[in-house]
Write a protein that holds these residues in place. Sequence first.
Motif, mmCIF file in Angstrom:
data_model
loop_
_atom_site.group_PDB
_atom_site.id
_atom_site.type_symbol
_atom_site.label_atom_id
_atom_site.label_comp_id
_atom_site.label_asym_id
_atom_site.label_seq_id
_atom_site.Cartn_x
_atom_site.Cartn_y
_atom_site.Cartn_z
ATOM 1 N N PHE A 130 6.284 -35.195 -6.637
ATOM 2 C CA PHE A 130 7.397 -35.941 -6.070
ATOM 3 C C PHE A 130 8.680 -35.110 -6.147
ATOM 4 N N LEU A 131 9.389 -35.012 -5.018
ATOM 5 C CA LEU A 131 10.599 -34.206 -4.924
ATOM 6 C C LEU A 131 11.800 -35.076 -4.592
ATOM 7 N N LEU B 271 11.363 -30.704 -8.069
ATOM 8 C CA LEU B 271 10.242 -31.481 -8.603
ATOM 9 C C LEU B 271 10.764 -32.431 -9.671
ATOM 10 N N ILE B 272 10.551 -33.731 -9.459
ATOM 11 C CA ILE B 272 11.034 -34.714 -10.434
ATOM 12 C C ILE B 272 9.895 -35.380 -11.201
ATOM 13 N N ALA B 273 8.697 -35.347 -10.636
ATOM 14 C CA ALA B 273 7.548 -35.974 -11.311
ATOM 15 C C ALA B 273 6.268 -35.575 -10.592
ATOM 16 N N ILE C 166 9.300 -27.990 -13.239
ATOM 17 C CA ILE C 166 10.016 -29.268 -13.183
ATOM 18 C C ILE C 166 11.525 -29.059 -13.101
ATOM 19 N N GLY C 167 12.172 -29.826 -12.243
ATOM 20 C CA GLY C 167 13.623 -29.776 -12.134
ATOM 21 C C GLY C 167 14.165 -28.593 -11.367
ATOM 22 N N ARG C 168 13.286 -27.792 -10.769
ATOM 23 C CA ARG C 168 13.736 -26.616 -10.018
ATOM 24 C C ARG C 168 13.421 -26.799 -8.538
ATOM 25 N N PRO C 169 14.284 -26.286 -7.644
ATOM 26 C CA PRO C 169 14.005 -26.398 -6.205
ATOM 27 C C PRO C 169 12.685 -25.717 -5.855
#
Length: 226
Positions: free
Chosen positions: A131-132, A138-140, A100-103
């Motif tokens: 969801f990106l 990754l945001i969710a 999560i939160g990583r490219p």
Amino acid sequence: MTDLASHTGHRDRLREKLTSAGGLALHDYELLELYLFRCIPRRDTKPIAKDLIARFGDLGGVAGAEVRELTAIKGVSERVAADLKLIQPLAERLAREQAIGRPVITSWSALVAYCRTAMQHATTEQFRVLFLDRKNKLIADQVLGEGTIDHAPVYPREVVKAALAHEASAIILVHNHPSGDATPSQADIEMTRTLMEICKPFEIAVHDHLVIGRENTASFKTLGLM
């Protein structure tokens, strides 16, 4: 030496092995023993751990088993089964934190590992969407379909609706094949192409579609299917 003293000595040796050499030095059943020590404090848990691994194959199989299946193993009560069911969400949460939160481009292996942890041992088919954001982080993620052993309903409108709600610029589709074979079916291919067309007017890119099998993962992008 009494049975209790023998069990205590064995538990101490396992703990020492874990502390000094790490989890990779222990067999699956030994790690399961260590976990069961907390659930069944005054009993030899080695036979129970071995029976669980023999029945379900590995730790993931044990974690993904239904409570009724777990309690069919001698020594596993409903309370112990409930404790064993904690393993799966804990593993999912840890794996998700790595992605999560990583490219996506720099955390692809972590992303796939998370999807496998979450879906590899599911007994029914699930359809999940990752969801990106605009930076492909990754945001969710959300399960948008659950079904039978070989089918999960997918509603394109719900996928687009969820993507817009998350303000996602791109998505990755993921579903599992409980049968074990990760080979995409013709229905999988047609559904993916339909979703890609529906997402276009909303400027939502579909980066990939992953199929999670028991032993491997298939990528539509790698296979040239999109």
